[in-house]
Structures are given as C-alpha cells and as structure tokens.
Enzyme design. Structure first.
Site, short mmCIF file in Angstrom:
data_model
loop_
_atom_site.label_atom_id
_atom_site.label_comp_id
_atom_site.label_asym_id
_atom_site.label_seq_id
_atom_site.Cartn_x
_atom_site.Cartn_y
_atom_site.Cartn_z
N SER A 134 41.20 42.52 46.21
CA SER A 134 40.39 42.59 45.01
C SER A 134 41.22 42.16 43.80
O SER A 134 42.34 42.63 43.61
CB SER A 134 39.88 44.02 44.81
OG SER A 134 39.08 44.11 43.65
N GLY A 135 40.68 41.24 43.01
CA GLY A 135 41.40 40.73 41.85
C GLY A 135 42.22 39.48 42.14
O GLY A 135 42.92 38.98 41.27
N THR B 261 36.19 35.04 43.36
CA THR B 261 34.94 34.64 42.72
C THR B 261 35.11 33.33 41.98
O THR B 261 34.28 32.41 42.09
CB THR B 261 34.45 35.74 41.77
OG1 THR B 261 34.19 36.93 42.51
CG2 THR B 261 33.19 35.31 41.05
N ASN C 248 40.19 44.25 38.37
CA ASN C 248 39.50 43.01 38.05
C ASN C 248 38.27 43.33 37.22
O ASN C 248 37.49 44.20 37.59
CB ASN C 248 39.12 42.31 39.37
CG ASN C 248 38.42 40.99 39.17
OD1 ASN C 248 38.28 40.51 38.06
ND2 ASN C 248 37.97 40.41 40.27
N SER D 173 34.70 41.82 39.46
CA SER D 173 34.91 41.91 40.90
C SER D 173 33.57 41.86 41.65
O SER D 173 32.64 42.59 41.32
CB SER D 173 35.63 43.22 41.24
OG SER D 173 35.76 43.37 42.64
N SER D 174 33.48 40.99 42.64
CA SER D 174 32.29 40.94 43.48
C SER D 174 32.25 42.18 44.36
O SER D 174 33.18 42.43 45.12
CB SER D 174 32.31 39.68 44.37
OG SER D 174 32.28 38.51 43.58
N GLY E 179 36.65 41.86 48.26
CA GLY E 179 38.09 42.09 48.29
C GLY E 179 38.47 43.39 48.97
O GLY E 179 37.80 44.41 48.82
N GLU F 174 40.98 46.65 49.54
CA GLU F 174 41.71 47.53 48.64
C GLU F 174 42.65 48.41 49.45
O GLU F 174 42.40 48.72 50.61
CB GLU F 174 40.74 48.42 47.85
CG GLU F 174 39.75 47.68 46.98
CD GLU F 174 40.30 47.34 45.61
OE1 GLU F 174 41.52 47.50 45.42
OE2 GLU F 174 39.52 46.92 44.74
#
Length: 401
Positions: free
Chosen positions: A94-95, A99, A147, A150-151, A374, A376
């Site tokens: 994530s981040g 995207t 982020n 974040s999606s 993402g 984590e």
C-alpha cells in the site's frame, strides 16, 4: 544498471543497493527481465511529459531507460505484430504507487492506439475509458496512513483491440473494503465521496440535506480538514463523459448520504431484549433518501423475520443486534452501490459488448490490467486485509513458478 539480471551477484543486498542508488538519482524504474520495479518517489518527477510520451511510442529503440511507458509500448507492439493478448499485473505494498502506475499505463496504451490509427473518432471511447478511473477513485479510494489515495478494492480492466484499434473495454472489481465504511483506523479516512458531501466545497451539494461533518459518526478524522483530494467538478465531468445522467448522479449521492445518516441511528436501550428507534427524524430522513416507507424501514431494523416451514415469525432484536444490523446494512448498501457503478460503466462502454457480438473471437485481442489492492504489514490485520494479503501472496507465488 537498468536491468537487475545483469548483476554479477544477484542477492537481496545487491538488489536493494542498486535500487537505492538509482532512487537517489531519481531513477525510479528498474527492470528485472520482463518485470518493471517502480519505487514511489512521493513527489512528481518530469518523467511523463510530451517528450517522454513521444520517445516511448511505437519505438524499437533498445537503449531507452526503463519506464512504465516502455512496458505499455511493448505490450501494444505484442498484440499488433505478434497477435497475442497481453496482461499487466500491478502489485505492491500500500502506497507503492499502483494506482498512478495503472493510470499512466492505460493512458499511454490509449495514446499509442490513437497514434497508430490516427483516428479522431476514437477520442470519445478513449476518454470514457480513462475517466472511469476518476469515478472508481472517488468511490473506491481512501486516505490511509501510507497513502492519501489508496485503492481499497482490486480491479481488472480488459481493453479490447481489433487490428490495433481500441474497440471497447470491460471492468471487473474485487473485494471492496466494506469495514472502512463504518470504522476507520486512527489517522485514516473513509472513501473520498463522503468528504465531497461534508466539505461543502461545491454549491452543487446545496440541494441535499447534508449536516456538518462532525455529526456523522462514520466519519472520524484527527484533523479539521475535510477537503476531498479532487474537485467535485472533475468528478461530475468524468461521470458525464462516461455517460451517467444527471438523475443517476443525484440518486447516487442520495444513497451515499443515506449511508452517512445510518451512522446517526440510535436505539433506546432501556429494555435489553427489545429495540426501539430513539430519533424518528433520522430514520424518516433515511427513508426519504432511499425512497422507502419509514415504518417498514424501522421494523426491519428492530426485528428479525424467520421462515419456519413456510410460516413467518417476527422476533424483536436486542439493541446491540439492531446496531449490528444497521452497520451491516450501511456496508451492504455502499457495496451494492459500488457494484452498480462498476456494472453501469461496464455496460456504457458499449463498444466492447457490440464487438463481442459481431466480431469472431479470434479477431479480438486483449490487454488486461490488474490493479491489485496493496498488502499491509500490521501488527494485527482485519479479515479483509488478511484476504488482500493472501491474494498478493498467491500472485507472487504465480510469478515465481
């Protein structure tokens, strides 16, 4: 060194050192064979201007540096000359910038197809496909600790081509993070669309009975800034481009506001075995927004119906069960709205449906883009994040076969 496979000693430390050296030189892209590693610089770099777009468009030059545009150019070349469908999987923490990478990839694919055919009639379809990203981000992305965009879902976009011409697309989504709708971790936000409503940055929302942000329990944020990440006008323009009508947009916002209002529903807890709605004004407002009869709506919240051998029995809910039911209804309502949005956009990209009916399967080639959610590394993961991590693990396992 542009390709890590050229390293004399290919170890974890040499890979990390090489990536670090390149990152310090603002070289955020590095190849590992057919795989492109992108390291998020957390700043905008001059890598995506008209010069870069032209340099990586339908080129055979082998001395070009690794770039997301180089991948998209190679993918398009493969369907054009090798007549083989392609797929691009965008995965990472994530981040990591998935995207943005997905948007850049699709934008460049559309640009190359337009250049190849020099057909201005394709502009409308290209714009509609690209504008779906704006809508999906508004309703499916949220700010997290890693982020601010974040999606919180996975999506698969299948671009359809006939003789190199972009003819349509289909969209699928996977595992929207529903728990975020009613509860966010410290310093995180709910989905972007909610902040468009409560920020009151656009007078368009004056037609709705929206309260101040601090009156909605489903919106918890540590700061006083409730601003969304993009202007509502950009979202409206995107929805208009894709094909949503004004009435549809209004209906969508009414449902989103109803989800927010569900967080304000309270029950009388005097009797631990029976629930009673405490504020009839809130439930009436929700019923009006959803277009349902208020008494029936209230009964559905405070009772449970059982079907026993064809006979219907009704049992009162204790207050804690009624609260659980309201939260479940809020999550399911938003999930159903998101499902409808994706299906509606998929249907409005009507060229793909028409193409599938009128063109032999062997004449259609595909470029699939999988933008996976993402992973984590939390001390304690929720069930949805666990599913996301498992999905990423399975993808990595597939890559390593």
């Amino acid at each position: 060194m542009d390709d890590l496979t050229e390293l004399e000693n290919l170890t974890e430390s040499t890979i990390q050192n090489t990536l670090k050296e390149r990152f310090q030189q603002d070289k955020i892209y590095t190849c590992v064979g057919d795989i492109l590693i992108a390291v998020n610089p957390f700043k905008w770099l001059p890598l995506y201007g008209s010069d870069q777009i032209a340099a990586y468009t339908m080129t055979t030059a082998s001395d070009l540096s690794p770039h997301i545009f180089r991948i998209s150019d190679r993918v398009y070349d493969a369907i054009l000359h090798n007549h083989q469908s392609q797929v691009c999987v965008i995965s990472g923490e994530s981040g990591a910038g998935k995207t943005e990478s997905s948007k850049l990839f699709m934008q460049h694919i559309a640009h190359i197809a337009k250049v190849h055919h020099d057909d201005s009639s394709q502009n409308d379809l290209h714009d509609r496909i690209l504008q779906t990203n704006v809508i999906l981000e508004t309703f499916g992305n949220a700010a997290t600790s890693m982020n601010n965009n974040s999606s919180r879902f996975g999506k698969y976009v299948d671009l359809l081509f006939s003789e190199g011409k972009l003819c349509g697309a289909t969209i699928r989504h996977y595992l929207l993070e529903k728990s975020r709708i009613v509860l966010q971790a410290t310093g995180e936000r709910n989905y972007h669309i909610f902040y468009h409503l409560v920020s009151k940055k656009d007078t368009w929302f004056d037609q709705f009975p929206i309260l101040s942000a601090d009156q909605y329990p489903y919106l918890v944020f540590d700061q006083d800034d409730w601003s969304p990440i993009m202007e509502w006008k950009s979202v409206l323009d995107g929805m208009k481009t894709v094909g949503f009508t004004q009435d549809e947009v209004i209906a969508i916002v009414r449902i989103v506001l109803a989800v927010l209002e569900l967080g304000r529903v309270c029950f009388d807890e005097t009797d631990p075995d029976v629930s009673a709605v405490r504020d009839a004004e809130v439930t009436q407002k929700i019923a009006d927004l959803l277009g349902v009869e208020c008494n029936s709506f209230c009964q559905a919240m405070i009772t449970t119906r059982y079907d026993v051998r064809g006979e219907i029995f009704t049992k009162p809910n204790p207050p804690h069960k009624s609260y659980q039911g309201v939260e479940a209804f809020a999550k399911c309502s938003y999930d159903a709205l998101f499902e409808w949005l994706v299906t509606r956009m998929d249907n409005m990209l009507s060229e793909s449906a028409h193409l599938a009916r009128t063109t032999p399967t062997k004449g259609v080639l595909h470029i699939g883009v999988l933008d996976i959610f993402g992973f984590e590394n939390f001390k304690q993961n929720g069930f949805e994040q666990l599913c996301i991590n498992v999905a990423n693990e399975r993808l990595q396992y597939y890559f390593n076969l």
